[in-house]
Design a protein around this motif. Structure first.
Motif: not given
Length: 120
Positions: A16-25
């Motif tokens: 919960p302390n880590r931001a989710p991985t961003r989806v890359y285009d």
């Protein structure tokens, strides 16, 4: 939300302390990379090779040669080469390198100077 590892079947929960991985285009990233590649400086000026401590260094730009000269690694007798030349030659004999070496530009080609008067 729980995730299951496809390899071992272990169950995991996101931190919960880590931001989710961003989806890359990927198409957008490729386009941006291509724009950056086109905007990057050309390597056309990197035409010089220099013999330094028995090893060929290059390709180098004139600015790179100036750096070598400042460090004492490009001297009058240093061997240099560029595409189209049949062999390596001393840097002091190359007109466009003479200013980098602190040498005066070569005398223009033409008639030789007059002979001194008097017996030899």
């Amino acid at each position: 939300m729980r995730y299951v590892c496809a390899n071992c079947g272990a169950e995991m929960e996101p931190d919960p302390n880590r931001a989710p991985t961003r989806v890359y285009d990927l198409d957008s990233l490729r386009a941006r990379l291509e724009e950056e590649r086109k905007a990057a400086p050309s390597h056309e000026g990197q035409v010089w090779y220099v013999g330094v401590h028995g090893r060929s260094v290059g390709p180098m730009t004139p600015a790179g040669l100036q750096g070598l000269a400042a460090r004492g690694q490009l001297r009058r007798a240093s061997l240099v080469w560029r595409e189209g030349w049949p062999s390596w030659t001393a840097a002091e004999t190359v007109a466009e390198l003479r200013p980098i070496l602190g040498l005066p530009e070569a005398a223009p080609a033409g008639d030789p100077p007059a002979l001194p008067e008097g017996p030899p």
